[in-house]
Design a protein around this motif. Structure first.
Motif, PDB file in Angstrom:
ATOM      1  N   ASP A 353     -83.716  77.039 -14.670  1.00  0.00           N
ATOM      2  CA  ASP A 353     -84.869  77.629 -15.345  1.00  0.00           C
ATOM      3  C   ASP A 353     -85.672  78.447 -14.331  1.00  0.00           C
ATOM      4  N   ASP A 354     -85.564  79.771 -14.417  1.00  0.00           N
ATOM      5  CA  ASP A 354     -86.216  80.561 -13.370  1.00  0.00           C
ATOM      6  C   ASP A 354     -87.728  80.699 -13.591  1.00  0.00           C
ATOM      7  N   SER A 355     -88.250  80.074 -14.642  1.00  0.00           N
ATOM      8  CA  SER A 355     -89.706  80.082 -14.804  1.00  0.00           C
ATOM      9  C   SER A 355     -90.353  78.915 -14.050  1.00  0.00           C
ATOM     10  N   VAL A 356     -89.518  78.004 -13.568  1.00  0.00           N
ATOM     11  CA  VAL A 356     -90.039  76.867 -12.793  1.00  0.00           C
ATOM     12  C   VAL A 356     -90.456  77.361 -11.401  1.00  0.00           C
ATOM     13  N   ALA A 357     -91.633  76.906 -10.961  1.00  0.00           N
ATOM     14  CA  ALA A 357     -92.187  77.401  -9.690  1.00  0.00           C
ATOM     15  C   ALA A 357     -91.229  77.187  -8.513  1.00  0.00           C
ATOM     16  N   GLU A 358     -90.521  76.071  -8.518  1.00  0.00           N
ATOM     17  CA  GLU A 358     -89.653  75.752  -7.378  1.00  0.00           C
ATOM     18  C   GLU A 358     -88.305  76.466  -7.437  1.00  0.00           C
ATOM     19  N   ASN A 359     -88.070  77.195  -8.516  1.00  0.00           N
ATOM     20  CA  ASN A 359     -86.739  77.779  -8.747  1.00  0.00           C
ATOM     21  C   ASN A 359     -86.166  78.484  -7.519  1.00  0.00           C
ATOM     22  N   ASN A 360     -86.984  79.367  -6.938  1.00  0.00           N
ATOM     23  CA  ASN A 360     -86.501  80.175  -5.824  1.00  0.00           C
ATOM     24  C   ASN A 360     -86.083  79.337  -4.631  1.00  0.00           C
ATOM     25  N   GLN A 361     -86.977  78.438  -4.258  1.00  0.00           N
ATOM     26  CA  GLN A 361     -86.706  77.613  -3.088  1.00  0.00           C
ATOM     27  C   GLN A 361     -85.506  76.684  -3.339  1.00  0.00           C
TER      28      GLN A 361
END
Ligand SMILES: [Zn+2]
Length: 398
Positions: A353-361
Motif C-alpha cells: 500500500d503506497d499510501s502508507v507512510a512507511e511504504n518507501n522505507q
C-alpha cells in the motif's frame, strides 16, 4: 494502517505479495543448493492456510511449480522441511531424510524469566538486544569453532530469530552430530524450578566461553539499565544465583538497603564479591566464575535445542509473512543485527500500500534484505560447484 493486522485482508494481499515481492527465484536456488545432491523436488515444503489448515509434504521441481502452488493455495505461512531420498508425499512412509540445513531457533519467550520490559508475544528495542547478543555469539561460534560459511539469519516475524547453516558438512550432519553442536552451544540448563542455570566449574574457561563473555560485555551495562535485573522486586531471583551462603547474606544485606539503579547495585556486588574472595581463600574455587556465570545466565543465547537436534523440524521460510503481525521474515546480516529496528521491518501492508507512510522505507529495507539473501545464495552456489568438481575429480582418481 500499520499495526492493525487483519487475517482476512491477509488472504486478499498474499497473492500479490507472492507474485511481486517474494523472491521466488532466489528462494528456489537456495533450496536447490541446500538439497543437492538430491533434486529440488525431494525437499519438503509445508503451508499453513487460512483457518490453520496445515498442508505437509508439498514439493516443487521448478520455480514455476512454486509460483503455481503459492497462487493456488495462498499460504498464510510457509515452512521449509528436510530433503528426502525420494519426492515426499503424504502417503509415503518409506521416505528417509537425507539432509537438512543445521538450524537454530531463538525466541524471546524463552527470556521471559529475565526480561522485564515485555512478556510473551511483545517485543521492544530493549529486549531485542538479547537477540543481537544471541546472533553475534552463535554466528561467531559457527564460523570460528566449526568453520561454517553459509550462515543465513532470518527475523522470525514476531519476537525471535532463526539461523540456517547450508554448508554441505552442516546439511549432512546426523542427529548425534546436531545434538553435539546444540549441546556445545547450550550453557543455560535447567527448567523453571532451577534458579541457577549456569555452572562453569573452576578450570580455565574454554575459548568459546571467553569469546561469548567478550560479546556480552559490550552490552551488559546497557542491559542492566534497560532491564533493571537487580530492581527490588527482582533481587531475590538474583540472590538465588549466589550459592555461597555467607557471601549471599552479605550481598543481600547491602543491596536490599540500596535504592539506586541496577548498575550501581551491580558494581557494589562486584566489590563485595572481590573483597570476599580476598578474605576467604578457601572458598574461591567454588565461586571462581560467579560473575561470569551470572552474566551468562542473563545474556547468553537461550536456544530451542530440539529444533537444532531434530532432522524433521519444519522452520518458517525466509520472506514468509507472520500471520499475526503481517511482518516479513527478512534476512539480515549478523553484523547488522544491532541496527535492525522492529518498526522498520517491512510488513505486507506497508509493502503493498503506497499510501502508507512507511511504504518507501520498508520497500528499501525489503530490497536490501533480498540482496543479502541473493549474495548468500551466489556464494553458496559457488561453493557447491567447487565441491561437486572436487567430488568428480576424486571419483576419477579411482
Ligand atoms: Zn521489551
Amino acid at each position: 494502517m500499520i499495526g492493525e493486522h487483519n487475517e482476512n485482508i491477509l488472504s486478499d494481499m498474499l497473492p500479490t505479495y507472492y507474485a511481486r515481492q517474494f523472491p521466488q527465484n532466489i528462494f528456489c536456488r537456495w533450496l536447490a543448493c541446500g538439497s543437492s545432491p538430491q533434486p529440488l523436488c525431494n525437499r519438503e515444503l509445508s503451508f499453513t492456510l487460512a483457518d490453520d489448515v496445515y498442508l505437509r509434504y508439498l514439493s516443487i521441481s521448478h520455480q514455476k511449480d512454486l509460483q503455481t502452488l503459492l497462487q493456488k493455495k495462498c499460504p498464510h505461512k510457509l515452512d521449509v522441511g528436510a530433503v528426502y531420498n525420494t519426492k515426499p508425499s503424504v502417503g509415503r512412509h518409506d521416505a528417509v531424510v537425507i539432509s537438512r540445513e543445521l538450524v537454530f531457533d531463538i525466541d524471546l519467550t524463552d527470556y521471559d524469566e529475565i526480561r522485564t520490559c515485555c512478556q510473551e508475544a511483545r517485543v521492544c528495542e530493549k529486549c531485542w538486544k538479547f537477540m543481537v547478543i544471541a546472533c553475534e555469539i552463535i554466528d561467531k561460534a559457527l564460523k570460528d569453532d566449526f568453520g561454517f560459511q553459509s550462515i543465513l539469519w532470518v527475523f522470525s516475524g514476531r519476537r525471535g530469530i532463526h539461523c540456517w547453516v547450508s554448508d554441505y558438512e552442516a546439511r549432512t550432519l546426523d542427529s548425534p552430530g546436531r545434538g553435539a553442536i546444540a549441546d556445545y552451544l547450550c550453557l543455560i540448563v535447567g527448567g523453571e524450578n532451577q534458579s541457577k542455570k549456569v555452572h562453569l566449574g573452576n578450570e580455565n574457561l574454554h575459548s568459546s566461553i571467553r569469546r561469548a563473555l567478550n560479546i556480552i560485555d559490550k552490552y551488559f551495562e546497557q542491559l542492566l539499565q534497560d532491564q533493571e535485573f537487580l530492581a527490588t522486586d527482582k533481587l531475590n531471583s538474583f540472590l538465588k544465583l549466589i550459592l555461597d551462603d555467607a557471601l549471599k547474606s552479605q550481598v543481600e544485606t547491602t543491596l536490599k538497603k540500596m535504592q539506586e539503579p541496577s548498575l550501581n547495585k551491580w558494581n557494589t556486588f562486584i566489590n563485595i564479591y572481590e573483597n570476599y574472595c580476598r578474605e576467604n581463600g578457601n572458598v574461591i574455587r567454588k565461586i571462581k566464575y560467579l560473575i561470569e556465570e551470572i552474566k551468562i545466565q542473563y545474556c547468553y543465547p537461550r536456544l530451542d535445542v530440539n529444533v537444532t537436534k531434530g532432522f524433521n523440524h519444519l522452520l518458517k521460510s525466509p520472506f514468509s509473512i507472520h500471520p499475526k503481525t503481517g511482518k516479513v521474515s527478512v534476512v539480515f546480516k549478523s553484523a547488522n543485527a544491532k541496527n535492525l529496528k522492529i518498526d522498520e521491518i517491512p510488513t505486507i501492508y506497508s509493502l503493498l500500500d503506497d499510501s502508507v507512510a512507511e511504504n518507501n522505507q520498508h520497500e528499501t529495507n525489503m530490497k536490501a534484505a533480498v540482496k543479502i539473501f541473493q549474495e548468500l545464495v551466489f556464494a553458496l552456489e559457488k561453493t557447491e560447484a567447487m565441491r561437486k568438481r572436487s567430488d568428480a575429480n576424486t571419483s576419477l582418481d579411482f
